[in-house]
Design an enzyme around this catalytic site. Structure first.
Site, PDB file in Angstrom:
ATOM      1  N   HIS A 131       3.812  -2.268   3.083  1.00  0.00           N
ATOM      2  CA  HIS A 131       3.838  -0.906   2.535  1.00  0.00           C
ATOM      3  C   HIS A 131       5.170  -0.667   1.830  1.00  0.00           C
ATOM      4  O   HIS A 131       6.174  -1.284   2.159  1.00  0.00           O
ATOM      5  CB  HIS A 131       3.652   0.119   3.651  1.00  0.00           C
ATOM      6  CG  HIS A 131       2.296   0.067   4.284  1.00  0.00           C
ATOM      7  ND1 HIS A 131       1.945  -0.900   5.207  1.00  0.00           N
ATOM      8  CD2 HIS A 131       1.196   0.835   4.097  1.00  0.00           C
ATOM      9  CE1 HIS A 131       0.685  -0.713   5.577  1.00  0.00           C
ATOM     10  NE2 HIS A 131       0.201   0.336   4.914  1.00  0.00           N
ATOM     11  N   HIS A 189      -5.587   9.885   1.109  1.00  0.00           N
ATOM     12  CA  HIS A 189      -5.196   9.071   2.263  1.00  0.00           C
ATOM     13  C   HIS A 189      -5.510   9.806   3.570  1.00  0.00           C
ATOM     14  O   HIS A 189      -4.796   9.691   4.568  1.00  0.00           O
ATOM     15  CB  HIS A 189      -3.714   8.687   2.209  1.00  0.00           C
ATOM     16  CG  HIS A 189      -3.436   7.355   2.854  1.00  0.00           C
ATOM     17  ND1 HIS A 189      -3.413   7.168   4.210  1.00  0.00           N
ATOM     18  CD2 HIS A 189      -3.201   6.127   2.308  1.00  0.00           C
ATOM     19  CE1 HIS A 189      -3.156   5.890   4.481  1.00  0.00           C
ATOM     20  NE2 HIS A 189      -3.028   5.233   3.340  1.00  0.00           N
ATOM     21  N   ASP A 209       0.834  -1.211   0.000  1.00  0.00           N
ATOM     22  CA  ASP A 209       0.000   0.000   0.000  1.00  0.00           C
ATOM     23  C   ASP A 209       0.869   1.261   0.000  1.00  0.00           C
ATOM     24  O   ASP A 209       2.029   1.216   0.408  1.00  0.00           O
ATOM     25  CB  ASP A 209      -0.867   0.041   1.270  1.00  0.00           C
ATOM     26  CG  ASP A 209      -2.044  -0.916   1.190  1.00  0.00           C
ATOM     27  OD1 ASP A 209      -2.050  -1.773   0.290  1.00  0.00           O
ATOM     28  OD2 ASP A 209      -2.947  -0.796   2.035  1.00  0.00           O
ATOM     29  N   ASP A 210       0.251   2.353  -0.433  1.00  0.00           N
ATOM     30  CA  ASP A 210       0.769   3.727  -0.282  1.00  0.00           C
ATOM     31  C   ASP A 210       1.823   4.144  -1.306  1.00  0.00           C
ATOM     32  O   ASP A 210       2.288   5.266  -1.291  1.00  0.00           O
ATOM     33  CB  ASP A 210       1.336   4.002   1.132  1.00  0.00           C
ATOM     34  CG  ASP A 210       0.291   3.870   2.218  1.00  0.00           C
ATOM     35  OD1 ASP A 210      -0.872   3.561   1.886  1.00  0.00           O
ATOM     36  OD2 ASP A 210       0.644   4.059   3.388  1.00  0.00           O
ATOM     37  N   HIS A 218      -5.685   2.894  -4.203  1.00  0.00           N
ATOM     38  CA  HIS A 218      -5.714   3.220  -2.772  1.00  0.00           C
ATOM     39  C   HIS A 218      -6.227   4.649  -2.561  1.00  0.00           C
ATOM     40  O   HIS A 218      -6.217   5.151  -1.449  1.00  0.00           O
ATOM     41  CB  HIS A 218      -4.304   3.042  -2.208  1.00  0.00           C
ATOM     42  CG  HIS A 218      -4.213   2.896  -0.727  1.00  0.00           C
ATOM     43  ND1 HIS A 218      -5.084   2.123   0.004  1.00  0.00           N
ATOM     44  CD2 HIS A 218      -3.323   3.415   0.180  1.00  0.00           C
ATOM     45  CE1 HIS A 218      -4.726   2.180   1.293  1.00  0.00           C
ATOM     46  NE2 HIS A 218      -3.677   2.961   1.430  1.00  0.00           N
TER      47      HIS A 218
HETATM   48 ZN   LIG Z   1      -2.488   3.267   3.174  1.00  0.00          ZN
END
Ligand SMILES: [Zn+2]
Length: 370
Positions: free
Chosen positions: A330, A232, A178-179, A228
């Site tokens: 991540h 955020h 993620d991210d 995603h």
């Molecule tokens: Zn995230």
């Protein structure tokens, strides 16, 4: 110039057709092939069941039938001749034409440099009865020369079948990031390549905009592409069901600008509980998305400076006993340092490392499998 363009086009066609289904097989995709009373031996690429259809390396089956096989390198075709029947297989266009001139499209693919074709179609085209027995399982082509029943073929070859099947892994792990993408993504992709592992990237729009080369590389390497969002920021993305959908749409548009592809896989920031209540999920589903959470949290984002050893340990502990874990990681320094050991561990435990796919029913904390 025209020639270079032509070569480029050809390269793109070949690359596209061959990367799509390149994966190692698990036990549930195993199938033995019999021709009349004997098992057909495949020295490298094994037959496999893809979405309920049995595919096999065409050359060895054609030889078992006593057919002649000719490969034409100039136009990437394979011709199989047996008796009065023949088929012409057009590899780049994934089409098979029979002697009566009928052309059918199939999702043909390459596996260990072997051309994989649908067994039933080839068997029936050449006049054989094709049967399938769940023992084994065995897919069998036979004619009047066959003496054994399907069950007898299984009994006679049970030891070989069990031994071959046991060589395949029986578990799949879905490693997800993620991210990103960000400054760590290139090295994450290098590491995944070194272990021949596929992962899935739930990406932020800003990362896609800033690291387009890495996103292209993911697409070319067969990793899963997923979304995603944009901000955020919980107070922004969860402001309304439409805010979630809008962020994913903006993220998807960025993905399409870079790769030409769209995806239906999303993971909402911080996981889908408690924010993604029914009306939020309905909005996402109605916009065509499938929402993924995870079954293993590596805790690599819980602190500012996590220790790689702890990340490895969390993944090992939580994965134990799961046959299809979805592992949350991540794009960050500590995770990059932990990654080789995570992949080694999973492979030692006989997990096949695969990308999530848009056709899969999603796993999420709400058990909403739409
Ligand atoms: Zn995230």
């Amino acid at each position: 110039m025209q020639r270079i363009l032509l070569l480029l086009t050809l390269l793109i066609i070949l690359t596209c057709s061959f990367t799509a289904v390149a994966h190692a097989q698990t036990q549930s995709e195993y199938v033995a092939i019999a021709f009349n009373d004997k098992l057909v031996h495949f020295p490298d690429a094994m037959p496999e069941v893809v979405k309920g259809v049995t595919y096999l390396p065409v050359r060895f089956f054609a030889e078992a039938m006593g057919a002649r096989v000719e490969y034409n390198a100039a136009n990437e075709t394979v011709r199989i001749d047996s008796g009065s029947q023949h088929v012409l297989i057009d590899i780049p266009h994934k089409k098979i034409t029979t002697a009566d001139g009928v052309t059918t499209s199939f999702p043909l693919f390459m596996k260990k440099n072997r051309l994989m074709v649908p067994f039933r179609f080839i068997g029936e085209t050449f006049g054989y009865d094709v049967s399938y027995t769940p023992h084994g399982p065995i897919a069998r082509a036979k004619d009047s020369r066959a003496r054994l029943t399907d069950e007898e073929v299984y009994s006679a070859n049970k030891q070989i079948i069990l031994a071959e099947k046991a060589k395949l892994p029986d578990k799949i792990a879905y490693v997800t990031f993620d991210d990103g993408p960000n400054q760590y993504t290139a090295q994450i992709l290098d590491t995944l390549a070194r272990y021949e592992a596929k992962a899935t990237f739930f990406m932020l729009k800003g990362g896609i905009d800033n690291y387009p080369a890495q996103v292209k590389r993911m697409a070319q390497s067969g990793h899963g592409l997923a979304l995603h969002g944009v901000t955020h920021n919980a107070s922004q993305i969860y402001a309304s069901p439409w805010a979630v959908v809008n962020e994913m749409e903006a993220c998807n548009a960025a993905l399409t600008r870079v790769t030409g592809l769209r995806t239906n896989m999303v993971r909402v920031p911080y996981g889908s509980k408690p924010w993604m209540t029914q009306s939020y999920r309905d909005a996402l589903v109605n916009a065509g998305y499938r929402m993924w959470d995870w079954t293993v949290d590596s805790y690599d984002s819980r602190s500012i400076n996590p220790h790689p050893d702890d990340i490895v340990q969390e993944v090992a502990d939580q994965t134990a006993g799961q046959t299809a874990p979805v592992i949350l990681l991540h794009d960050r320094q500590a995770t990059l340092e932990a990654l080789p050991r995570i992949l080694q561990h999973l492979q030692q435990k006989k997990y096949e490392l695969r990308p999530l796919q848009g056709s899969m029913k999603p796993h999420n904390f709400w058990n909403d499998r739409r």
